[in-house]
Design a protein around this motif. Structure first.
Motif, short mmCIF file in Angstrom:
data_model
loop_
_atom_site.label_atom_id
_atom_site.label_comp_id
_atom_site.label_asym_id
_atom_site.label_seq_id
_atom_site.Cartn_x
_atom_site.Cartn_y
_atom_site.Cartn_z
N CYS A 32 -0.49 4.35 0.13
CA CYS A 32 -1.36 5.48 0.50
C CYS A 32 -0.66 6.40 1.50
CB CYS A 32 -2.70 4.99 1.02
SG CYS A 32 -2.76 4.60 2.77
N CYS A 76 0.84 -1.20 0.00
CA CYS A 76 0.00 0.00 0.00
C CYS A 76 0.87 1.25 0.00
CB CYS A 76 -0.92 0.01 1.21
SG CYS A 76 -2.09 1.39 1.15
N CYS A 114 -0.75 5.31 5.33
CA CYS A 114 0.25 4.31 5.72
C CYS A 114 1.63 4.96 5.84
CB CYS A 114 0.29 3.16 4.72
SG CYS A 114 -1.11 2.03 4.85
ZN ZN Z 1 -2.32 2.40 3.06
#
Ligand code: ZN
Ligand code: ZN
Length: 206
Positions: A36, A34, A39
């Motif tokens: 994003c 991930c 995160c």
């Molecule tokens: Zn994430």
């Protein structure tokens, strides 16, 4: 301690918080990377950047929450929230990221690689979990993706993930969860909620 071959030891960096994840195999979870911003902000909040790959990706294995247990140091587990939807768990002793959950009713925990003790069983992460199946939120990556980055998700992967999660939910594998009280649904540790401006400082710092 004798471990079932499908048991994965869990351990924070300093060893105070320990646990075990059971029934671990590539087909009992869903591994992805991930990219994003949340995160990334979580890793920076913990000041533990080597949790991220060179492009800011976090290696996550989603699995049923009820298959994770803490065996030591549960009192050192802490929770951080950027929003009311995602509970991000870490250890207070050495600020190791543990994983992410989406509340007491969603049966899934996304375990973060930093809390996994696969080295203790002499196997690589790829051997234990299979290679990551896909990457998500790559538009938030902070650099060129590593050459071994997995592909973006296909429709069939979305369907696979949905059917696995539905199966876990139908089979009640989200309980008992170590992250929420089985009766009151209260989180194990009162979440610290960061404001959007606090989150922003985490994003621009580095
Ligand atoms: Zn994430
Ligand atoms: Zn620790």
């Amino acid at each position: 301690m004798t471990l079932d071959p499908k048991d994965l030891p869990l351990r924070c960096r300093c060893g105070r918080v320990r646990g075990v994840a059971s029934e671990i195999a590539p087909y009992t979870g869903f591994r992805f990377v991930c990219y994003c911003q949340d995160c990334q902000a979580f890793a920076r909040f913990l000041e533990w950047r080597d949790v991220l790959d060179t492009a800011g990706g976090t290696d996550i294995f989603q699995m049923p929450m009820g298959r994770v247990k803490f065996t030591a140091g549960k009192d050192a587990v802490r929770c951080l929230c950027f929003s009311s939807k995602v509970f991000r768990w870490y250890t207070d002793c050495c600020r190791t990221p543990i994983g992410n959950t989406a509340g007491p009713r969603f049966p899934v925990v996304g375990l973060i690689h930093s809390f996994m003790g696969h080295d203790a069983v002499g196997r690589s992460r790829d051997e234990v979990l299979g290679a990551p199946l896909c990457r998500i939120y790559e538009s938030s990556a902070v650099g060129p993706l590593p050459p071994n980055a997995p592909a973006p998700p296909s429709l069939s992967l979305f369907a696979l993930r949905a059917s696995r999660i539905l199966g876990w939910w139908l089979r009640g594998l989200g309980r008992p969860t170590p992250f929420f009280d089985d009766h009151t649904n209260a989180p194990l540790s009162v979440p610290r909620v960061l404001t959007p401006s606090e989150r922003a400082t985490l994003l621009f710092r580095g």
